[in-house]
Design an enzyme around this catalytic site. Sequence first.
Site, PDB file in Angstrom:
ATOM      1  N   LYS A   1       0.859  -1.184   0.000  1.00 43.01           N
ATOM      2  CA  LYS A   1       0.000   0.000   0.000  1.00 43.01           C
ATOM      3  C   LYS A   1       0.896   1.235   0.000  1.00 43.01           C
ATOM      4  CE  LYS A   1      -1.581   2.661   3.114  1.00 43.01           C
ATOM      5  NZ  LYS A   1      -1.522   3.963   2.376  1.00 43.01           N
TER       6      LYS A   1
ATOM      7  N   CYS B   1      13.821  11.139   7.332  1.00 37.25           N
ATOM      8  CA  CYS B   1      13.902  10.608   8.687  1.00 37.25           C
ATOM      9  C   CYS B   1      15.322  10.662   9.232  1.00 37.25           C
ATOM     10  CB  CYS B   1      13.372   9.179   8.736  1.00 37.25           C
ATOM     11  SG  CYS B   1      14.138   8.068   7.555  1.00 37.25           S
TER      12      CYS B   1
END
Length: 497
Positions: free
Chosen positions: A193, A301
């Site tokens: 997804k 990140c």
Amino acid sequence: MTPSAVRRAPHAPSLIGDADLPPARHFIDGTFVEGSTDRVIDVVDPCTEKIIARIPEGTAEDIDRAVGAARKAKAEWARHVPKERSELLHALADRVAEHADLLSRLESANTGKPLAVSRDDVAMTVDTFRFMAGAVRATTSMAAGDYAENHLSLILREPLGVIGVVTPWNYPLLMAAWKIAPILAAGNTLVLKPSEQTPLTTLKFAELVTDLLPSGVLNIVNGYGATAGARLAEHPDVDMIALTGSVASGRAVARAAAESLKRVHLELGGKAPVVIFPDADLAAAASGLRVAGFWNSGQECDAACRVLVHESVAERFVEQLVDEVRALVVGEPTCGEDVEVGPMVSKAHFDRVCGYLERAKKDGVRVATGGEALDGPGYFIAPTVLTDVSEGAEVAREEIFGPVITVETFADEEEAVRRANDVPLGLSASVWTENARLSHDIPARLDFGTVWVNSHLVLAGEVPWGGFKGSGYGRDLSIYALDDYSRTKHVMHNHGC
């Protein structure tokens, strides 16, 4: 001083045409299919705020269909020997390389990334598939032998089965490759997804490689995390769930996976400290942070976002850093090869980053440069350096995920290590020093999965990537990823009777 405007090219050719867009559907069992409902999700260009595509909003029913296809395909795919899997991964790499320009333009159109960033993403996507293609043919394990009298032990590495994957919006194609390549190499099938905000290159990848992949080995379902992602995490026929995303998303996935006791692989947020000692090459550090702090507009990140600099050189370093940051070129990806910083990916994220900046100002943090949104359209924020940041300040502890660097000072090694570690996340860090002892001692004391010395944000497919603490567990890249996506079986033969 803040840049007065975003560089724009209103008359420049569009990055993509209608023919470049992928089918706006799910990809299940080797073909593009319509969703189970008529609901769609708008995909927005963050530079212009215009809708560039609409994709189906996936449901639990769509996930169930995709998992069924992956489950049906897993036995045959698992039987392929490493050489066959390797050859397919090389073919995937060749196909991505063949369409590198298209994929780069599509990525920039969907995310607003400067083209230099998108090209780098595509290049590493190719490299990721090539590395895993080689690694799967050179796996090692404990030697077979008699470890109990008259009993021969063999160690087997087996696929896990069906892997559910949830990928983020900041590196749509690359993070998909970081998961797809080792998952397929290890002999698994998967349902992926993508982020509902940035699905285009993942869907385009599927379109480009449809003829190469056996049906059902790779499946893609669009949709929101709360519905499609949640169903994937809880699905009883999914053997492992792997997510790259926020800490909140990681917690939700881990909770959902707990019911079926499936394996979980999490690569979550970061708040990377950059520890600069007084003997460091300050010019090199400032230049390095120009890239490492603002690459992909700071939506990283592992961005070099939290500077801890020795108090004796802090003023001099801040001057050099501010000079570097003020020279950054902010603009749309169509505005030239020298554009370095693009927009935030969405209005919601733009508002979130602006909120951090406004609260920091109210708390007395000094804005050395930037600190505000730039005139629209688009979700642009000026590259920012914040100083006079106190220990424990919100902007020093929480992941802003934007073009923002904070600067704190320290007095000695003990304080530097304590404060660097005093965050809930532990993905990456860097240490800047010319002292050989410090270059070994300080990284060993930092609680982060990757620690660079005199650099930041340098990655290679051969070495593992992943964090500690709130940054999750499991490793991407390297042979460690192959280990994560496989299981160990011990077979013992009694040959003494």
